[in-house]
Design a protein around this motif. Structure first.
Motif, short mmCIF file in Angstrom:
data_model
loop_
_atom_site.label_atom_id
_atom_site.label_comp_id
_atom_site.label_asym_id
_atom_site.label_seq_id
_atom_site.Cartn_x
_atom_site.Cartn_y
_atom_site.Cartn_z
N VAL A 38 -5.58 -52.21 -42.26
CA VAL A 38 -5.58 -52.06 -44.63
C VAL A 38 -6.19 -49.72 -44.51
CG1 VAL A 38 -6.97 -51.73 -45.66
CG2 VAL A 38 -7.21 -53.63 -43.88
N LEU A 39 -5.21 -49.74 -45.63
CA LEU A 39 -4.84 -48.77 -46.18
C LEU A 39 -5.92 -48.42 -46.98
CD1 LEU A 39 -1.40 -47.94 -46.21
CD2 LEU A 39 -3.64 -46.32 -45.13
N TYR A 40 -7.14 -47.78 -47.73
CA TYR A 40 -8.02 -47.63 -48.90
C TYR A 40 -8.38 -46.21 -48.92
CZ TYR A 40 -11.32 -47.04 -45.42
OH TYR A 40 -12.74 -47.15 -44.29
N GLN A 41 -8.86 -45.92 -50.62
CA GLN A 41 -9.71 -45.93 -51.19
C GLN A 41 -11.15 -45.70 -51.32
OE1 GLN A 41 -7.06 -44.66 -54.70
NE2 GLN A 41 -8.74 -42.69 -55.54
N LEU A 42 -11.44 -44.20 -50.77
CA LEU A 42 -13.32 -44.90 -51.30
C LEU A 42 -13.15 -44.27 -52.64
CD1 LEU A 42 -14.40 -43.76 -48.28
CD2 LEU A 42 -14.04 -45.56 -49.08
N ARG A 43 -14.43 -44.75 -53.26
CA ARG A 43 -14.52 -44.20 -54.35
C ARG A 43 -16.09 -44.27 -55.14
NH1 ARG A 43 -11.31 -48.03 -58.58
NH2 ARG A 43 -12.51 -49.57 -57.04
N PRO A 44 -16.57 -43.14 -55.22
CA PRO A 44 -17.99 -43.16 -55.98
C PRO A 44 -18.65 -44.48 -56.68
CG PRO A 44 -17.46 -41.08 -56.07
CD PRO A 44 -15.86 -41.87 -55.37
N ASN A 45 -19.12 -45.05 -56.17
CA ASN A 45 -20.05 -46.18 -57.30
C ASN A 45 -19.67 -47.26 -56.98
OD1 ASN A 45 -22.78 -44.35 -56.90
ND2 ASN A 45 -21.88 -42.97 -58.57
N GLU A 97 -16.35 -50.41 -55.52
CA GLU A 97 -15.77 -51.01 -54.17
C GLU A 97 -14.28 -49.93 -53.84
OE1 GLU A 97 -15.44 -54.87 -55.88
OE2 GLU A 97 -13.31 -54.37 -55.92
N PRO A 98 -14.73 -50.26 -52.62
CA PRO A 98 -12.63 -49.11 -51.78
C PRO A 98 -11.64 -50.07 -52.85
CG PRO A 98 -14.49 -50.11 -50.04
CD PRO A 98 -14.78 -50.54 -51.37
N LEU A 99 -11.17 -49.28 -52.96
CA LEU A 99 -9.37 -49.57 -53.69
C LEU A 99 -8.27 -49.84 -52.27
CD1 LEU A 99 -8.08 -50.13 -56.38
CD2 LEU A 99 -7.81 -47.37 -56.47
N VAL A 100 -8.05 -51.13 -52.24
CA VAL A 100 -7.59 -51.23 -50.97
C VAL A 100 -6.26 -51.74 -51.77
CG1 VAL A 100 -6.18 -53.35 -50.11
CG2 VAL A 100 -8.48 -52.65 -50.07
N HIS A 101 -4.84 -50.28 -51.24
CA HIS A 101 -3.70 -50.30 -51.19
C HIS A 101 -2.54 -50.54 -50.97
CE1 HIS A 101 -4.23 -46.01 -54.44
NE2 HIS A 101 -5.38 -46.13 -53.28
N ALA A 102 -2.81 -50.57 -49.33
CA ALA A 102 -2.05 -51.89 -48.55
C ALA A 102 -2.60 -52.71 -47.30
CB ALA A 102 -0.67 -50.89 -48.00
N VAL A 103 -2.57 -54.13 -47.66
CA VAL A 103 -2.70 -54.94 -46.17
C VAL A 103 -1.51 -55.03 -45.44
CG1 VAL A 103 -4.00 -56.86 -45.72
CG2 VAL A 103 -4.64 -55.38 -47.77
N ARG A 104 -1.92 -55.00 -44.16
CA ARG A 104 -0.68 -55.77 -42.82
C ARG A 104 -1.43 -57.01 -42.31
NH1 ARG A 104 2.25 -51.62 -40.44
NH2 ARG A 104 0.95 -50.90 -39.43
N PHE A 105 -1.16 -57.83 -42.01
CA PHE A 105 -1.83 -59.26 -41.54
C PHE A 105 -0.92 -59.79 -40.83
CE2 PHE A 105 -3.87 -63.37 -41.38
CZ PHE A 105 -4.97 -63.18 -41.11
N THR A 106 -1.67 -59.78 -39.45
CA THR A 106 -1.06 -60.48 -38.34
C THR A 106 -1.03 -61.64 -37.99
OG1 THR A 106 0.33 -58.78 -37.61
CG2 THR A 106 0.76 -60.56 -36.45
N SER A 107 -1.00 -63.57 -38.29
CA SER A 107 -1.71 -64.03 -38.47
C SER A 107 -1.30 -65.46 -37.37
CB SER A 107 -2.01 -65.03 -40.30
OG SER A 107 -2.14 -66.30 -39.64
N GLY A 108 -2.72 -66.07 -36.10
CA GLY A 108 -2.00 -66.65 -35.55
C GLY A 108 -1.66 -68.10 -35.97
N LYS A 109 -2.43 -68.28 -37.27
CA LYS A 109 -2.25 -69.14 -37.81
C LYS A 109 -1.09 -70.06 -38.66
CE LYS A 109 -3.39 -73.08 -40.33
NZ LYS A 109 -3.83 -74.42 -39.16
#
Length: 349
Positions: A138-145, A147-159
Motif C-alpha cells: 500500500v502507498l498512502y499519505q498521512l494527513r493531520p486529523n 484518515e490516511p489517503l491511499v494512493h495505490a493498492v496491490r493485493f495478491t489473493s490466494g482466493k
C-alpha cells in the motif's frame, strides 16, 4: 744629553677637503629624507606579508590539490519522501488490521486497515476471503486529523489466484479522484438508477464484514439524492438521534422494495408521507445529520418483511471506463505508482 730618538714620521695633516665632502653628504641625505617625508606623509612603509598570508592568497601555490578537490555529491533523496508518501508491505498471517499495525504504527494501522478494506471488498469478501499467505502493498499519505489517503493498492489473493491492483486517479473533468484498475475501468461498480449521480467513494458495503445494513456513499453535503424507483414516501425523520433527517420510499408495483435514505440535509416541511416520486426525481439532498462522522448518504434496501437487500445485487451494475486520452494519463500514473511500490512482498517472507 740624550741622543734623539729616531723619527718615525710626523702625524698626518688633516685634509679640509675630506671634511667638506662628508658634511656635504650628510646634509644632502638629510635634505633628501625631508623631501621623501613630504611626498609620502602618513603612508606606511611596505611590509612583506607573512608566509601564512601568502599561502591563503595563493592556495594553488601552498596546496595545489586544494583547487582540484571535487565537491561532494548531494545526499540521495528517497523517492517516497520526495512524493510525500509512505509504503507498507505485509504478508498476512492473521487479522488484516494486526498486520498493518505491526508494519506501520499503532496510531496509523487501524485507520489504514479501514481505508484499505474499501478496495479489497471489490475483489474478495472481507474478512473471510483474506487468507493466510496473501500479500499486500500500500502507498498512502498521512494527513493531520484525517484518515490516511491511499494512493495505490496491490493485493495478491490466494482466493482468486490473482494479483489485483488499483490506483487513485482524478480524470480530467471529474469532480473527485477515484480508484481505477490498470485497464482504465473504475474499481468500484456503479448502480443503475443510483440515488447519487456523483460521489467520492463507497465507504461501506454489506459484504465488508462490518454488519452494516446499507451502502454508504461519501458525498458532499447538498448532493442531489434521487429516487431509485417510482414510489411514495412512507415516513420521514424517525429515530432522529441515529438517522438524522431521513426518508423511507416504498416502491409502487414491481418488487415492492423499501428504500431508506439517512443523514440527509434538512427536509422541507412540505414533504409529507404519501408524496409520490418517479424514478430519477430528486427527493432530497445528502447531509451529515444524526449519528454521522462525515458527510455521506446511507442507502438501504429492504423487503416488505424487513429483510435487508444488497443494492449491488438488486440494482443492475456497471463500471465506468476512461476515454483513450484519459487512459493515457492513467497509464503514466500507474507507472509512477508501480515504481514507488517496488517489488511485491515475496511469498516466503
Amino acid at each position: 744629553m740624550r741622543p734623539s730618538l729616531p723619527t718615525l714620521g710626523a702625524p698626518p695633516k688633516r685634509s679640509r677637503t675630506g671634511s667638506v665632502v662628508f658634511v656635504s653628504l650628510l646634509l644632502g641625505g638629510a635634505a633628501g629624507g625631508a623631501y621623501w617625508w613630504k611626498q609620502n606623509k602618513g603612508a606606511l612603509p611596505f611590509q612583506s606579508p607573512p608566509p601564512a598570508a601568502v599561502a591563503e592568497a595563493s592556495p594553488s601555490a601552498a596546496n595545489p590539490a586544494a583547487v582540484q578537490a571535487p565537491t561532494p555529491p548531494p545526499a540521495p533523496v528517497d523517492p517516497l519522501t520526495a512524493a510525500g508518501l509512505s509504503r507498507v508491505s505485509v504478508k498476512i498471517d492473521g487479522p488484516l488490521e494486526t498486520a498493518l499495525v505491526q508494519a506501520s504504527d499503532p496510531s496509523v494501522g487501524p485507520a489504514l486497515a479501514q481505508v484499505v478494506t474499501r478496495t479489497l471488498v471489490w475483489w474478495v469478501r472481507v474478512p473471510n476471503e483474506i487468507l493466510r499467505g496473501d500479500t499486500l502493498d500500500v502507498l498512502y499519505q498521512l494527513r493531520p486529523n484525517e484518515e490516511p489517503l491511499v494512493h495505490a493498492v496491490r493485493f495478491t489473493s490466494g482466493k482468486t489466484g490473482k494479483t489485483h491492483s488499483a490506483y487513485r486517479f482524478q480524470a480530467p473533468g471529474d469532480g473527485y479522484a477515484r480508484f481505477f484498475l490498470p485497464t482504465g475501468e473504475e474499481m468500484e461498480e456503479r448502480l443503475e438508477h443510483s440515488p447519487l449521480d456523483d460521489f467520492e467513494q463507497v465507504t461501506s458495503l454489506l459484504r465488508d464484514g462490518r454488519g452494516h445494513k446499507g451502502v454508504d456513499f461519501k458525498a458532499a453535503v447538498g448532493s442531489p439524492v434521487k429516487a431509485p424507483f417510482t414510489g411514495v414516501v412512507k415516513r420521514k425523520n424517525w429515530n432522529f438521534g441515529s438517522n438524522g433527517n431521513c426518508l423511507e420510499l416504498e416502491e409502487v408495483g414491481g418488487k415492492r422494495r423499501r428504500a431508506l435514505f439517512l443523514h440527509l440535509s434538512e427536509l422541507p416541511k412540505s414533504l409529507k408521507p404519501g408524496a409520490r416520486f418517479s424514478t430519477g426525481q430528486v427527493l432530497a439532498q445528502s447531509g451529515n445529520s444524526g449519528r454521522s462522522f462525515a458527510p455521506h448518504l446511507h442507502y438501504q434496501l429492504m423487503t416488505q418483511d424487513d429483510r435487508v437487500m444488497d443494492p449491488f445485487d438488486s440494482h443492475r451494475t456497471f463500471r465506468r471506463t476512461l476515454s483513450a486520452d484519459q487512459k493515457s494519463s492513467l497509464e503514466a500514473e500507474v507507472r509512477r505508482m508501480d515504481s514507488l511500490l517496488g517489488s511485491a512482498v515475496a511469498s516466503g517472507n
